[in-house]
Design a protein around this motif. Sequence first.
Motif, PDB file in Angstrom:
ATOM      1  N   ARG A 221      26.504  43.881  32.064  1.00 28.75           N
ATOM      2  CA  ARG A 221      27.112  45.115  32.550  1.00 28.75           C
ATOM      3  C   ARG A 221      28.584  44.897  32.893  1.00 28.75           C
ATOM      4  O   ARG A 221      28.967  43.811  33.351  1.00 28.75           O
ATOM      5  CB  ARG A 221      26.382  45.625  33.801  1.00 28.75           C
ATOM      6  N   VAL A 222      29.356  45.946  32.708  1.00 30.92           N
ATOM      7  CA  VAL A 222      30.760  45.954  33.122  1.00 30.92           C
ATOM      8  C   VAL A 222      31.015  47.229  33.902  1.00 30.92           C
ATOM      9  O   VAL A 222      30.623  48.319  33.455  1.00 30.92           O
ATOM     10  CB  VAL A 222      31.719  45.872  31.913  1.00 30.92           C
ATOM     11  N   ARG A 223      31.643  47.085  35.054  1.00 29.45           N
ATOM     12  CA  ARG A 223      32.104  48.253  35.810  1.00 29.45           C
ATOM     13  C   ARG A 223      33.630  48.265  35.782  1.00 29.45           C
ATOM     14  O   ARG A 223      34.280  47.295  36.186  1.00 29.45           O
ATOM     15  CB  ARG A 223      31.618  48.207  37.253  1.00 29.45           C
ATOM     16  N   GLY A 224      34.174  49.370  35.307  1.00 20.75           N
ATOM     17  CA  GLY A 224      35.615  49.589  35.364  1.00 20.75           C
ATOM     18  C   GLY A 224      35.929  50.502  36.527  1.00 20.75           C
ATOM     19  O   GLY A 224      35.441  51.629  36.594  1.00 20.75           O
ATOM     20  N   SER A 225      36.724  50.017  37.477  1.00 18.07           N
ATOM     21  CA  SER A 225      37.042  50.777  38.688  1.00 18.07           C
ATOM     22  C   SER A 225      38.497  51.215  38.675  1.00 18.07           C
ATOM     23  O   SER A 225      39.399  50.408  38.431  1.00 18.07           O
ATOM     24  CB  SER A 225      36.780  49.934  39.943  1.00 18.07           C
ATOM     25  N   GLY A 226      38.699  52.504  38.938  1.00 19.69           N
ATOM     26  CA  GLY A 226      40.034  53.022  39.168  1.00 19.69           C
ATOM     27  C   GLY A 226      40.270  53.040  40.667  1.00 19.69           C
ATOM     28  O   GLY A 226      39.579  53.741  41.404  1.00 19.69           O
ATOM     29  N   LEU A 227      41.216  52.226  41.129  1.00 21.43           N
ATOM     30  CA  LEU A 227      41.392  52.009  42.558  1.00 21.43           C
ATOM     31  C   LEU A 227      42.172  53.157  43.192  1.00 21.43           C
ATOM     32  O   LEU A 227      43.310  53.451  42.797  1.00 21.43           O
ATOM     33  CB  LEU A 227      42.111  50.674  42.797  1.00 21.43           C
ATOM     34  N   VAL A 228      41.556  53.805  44.155  1.00 23.99           N
ATOM     35  CA  VAL A 228      42.150  54.946  44.854  1.00 23.99           C
ATOM     36  C   VAL A 228      42.803  54.460  46.134  1.00 23.99           C
ATOM     37  O   VAL A 228      42.252  53.611  46.847  1.00 23.99           O
ATOM     38  CB  VAL A 228      41.066  56.008  45.173  1.00 23.99           C
ATOM     39  N   SER A 229      43.983  54.972  46.432  1.00 25.41           N
ATOM     40  CA  SER A 229      44.683  54.547  47.639  1.00 25.41           C
ATOM     41  C   SER A 229      43.909  54.984  48.876  1.00 25.41           C
ATOM     42  O   SER A 229      43.281  56.043  48.899  1.00 25.41           O
ATOM     43  CB  SER A 229      46.094  55.122  47.679  1.00 25.41           C
ATOM     44  N   ARG A 230      43.938  54.168  49.914  1.00 27.91           N
ATOM     45  CA  ARG A 230      43.231  54.448  51.160  1.00 27.91           C
ATOM     46  C   ARG A 230      44.221  54.926  52.229  1.00 27.91           C
ATOM     47  O   ARG A 230      45.212  54.238  52.491  1.00 27.91           O
ATOM     48  CB  ARG A 230      42.515  53.200  51.678  1.00 27.91           C
ATOM     49  N   PRO A 231      43.955  56.067  52.823  1.00 27.83           N
ATOM     50  CA  PRO A 231      44.853  56.523  53.893  1.00 27.83           C
ATOM     51  C   PRO A 231      44.680  55.664  55.137  1.00 27.83           C
ATOM     52  O   PRO A 231      43.628  55.060  55.356  1.00 27.83           O
ATOM     53  CB  PRO A 231      44.383  57.958  54.152  1.00 27.83           C
ATOM     54  N   GLU A 232      45.712  55.581  55.924  1.00 30.20           N
ATOM     55  CA  GLU A 232      45.632  54.861  57.194  1.00 30.20           C
ATOM     56  C   GLU A 232      45.017  55.794  58.230  1.00 30.20           C
ATOM     57  O   GLU A 232      45.507  56.907  58.455  1.00 30.20           O
ATOM     58  CB  GLU A 232      47.014  54.411  57.647  1.00 30.20           C
TER      59      GLU A 232
END
Length: 313
Positions: A221-232
């Motif tokens: 299996r491969v998971r491709g993740s699009g990284l979303v910015s995290r608010p402070e």
Amino acid sequence: ALATGYLGTDTALGGELTLDRDLAVRSMGAIAERMGIPADDVAAGMLRIATTKVVGAVREITVERGHSPADFAILSFGGAGGIIAADTARELGVPRVIVPPGPGAFSAMGMLMADVAHDYARTRITDLAAVDAEGLEADYRELEMQAEAALEADGFATADRALTRTADIRYQGQEHTVAITLPAGVIDEALAAEVREAFGVAHETQYGHRTEDPVEIVTIRVRGSGLVSRPELPKVAAADGSATPRTARGVWRGGPAGRVDYAVYARDDLTPNVGIEGPAVIEERTATTVIHAGDSLTVGEHGELDITIGPGA
């Protein structure tokens, strides 16, 4: 919850919806009459069933996977989470409950902060000890190219992408598999030994044993993740460290105790460093949190409710 007193009628839910306790109690009359018990006990029994169902679900992801609930805290969210969180934690032996700000909308907040994920899989049954390293690498790269293309179409820059390789692995002859995250690099003899050891540890954790039987990969299996910015997350200004209950109401506890007075606080009045001893109810626009005798609560710097679970009463 309304019939027992966990929920009240003096604070409108969402600022607009006023509840009718008499109707709630009356709705349980037929069940109470058939069972020959008070309506209050019917209501308490319903809450007990809800708590038991949640306890069972938590046991599935802790005890049944080799983890002790006492090593964790419960994060309680959703509008109704705080109603049974303390009872759930006490039953499981969990020492601590955290209730975040705005628990009724916490799932929506999590959705907005969650990474975008694309998952790809391919069946590839092969003996781990005799794996075709080049063929396996080629299969993984093909799946990664699909994941990269999907993330490209989503608009994620290369720096905001992450690819994770896993494999479903089992002892030969077994039906069930265990998902193992693979180390970086081509699976040569050294990495294959590392993967086998990781599988053995995971299998022992989940199923209570490990063997020296041959091990095989079933699915890659491969998971491709699009990284979303995290608010402070904002911090809440501390006040004088005290809070006054707005009212009190009777909460049905059953048995000799019957109905017990619980102090009722508005969460908007609770600032960091405030401490509350149970029994108490904390109300807000989208949720209600209940703590019992022996429990204590402090407010953290982000406004979270940090509950220490006592022996109960």
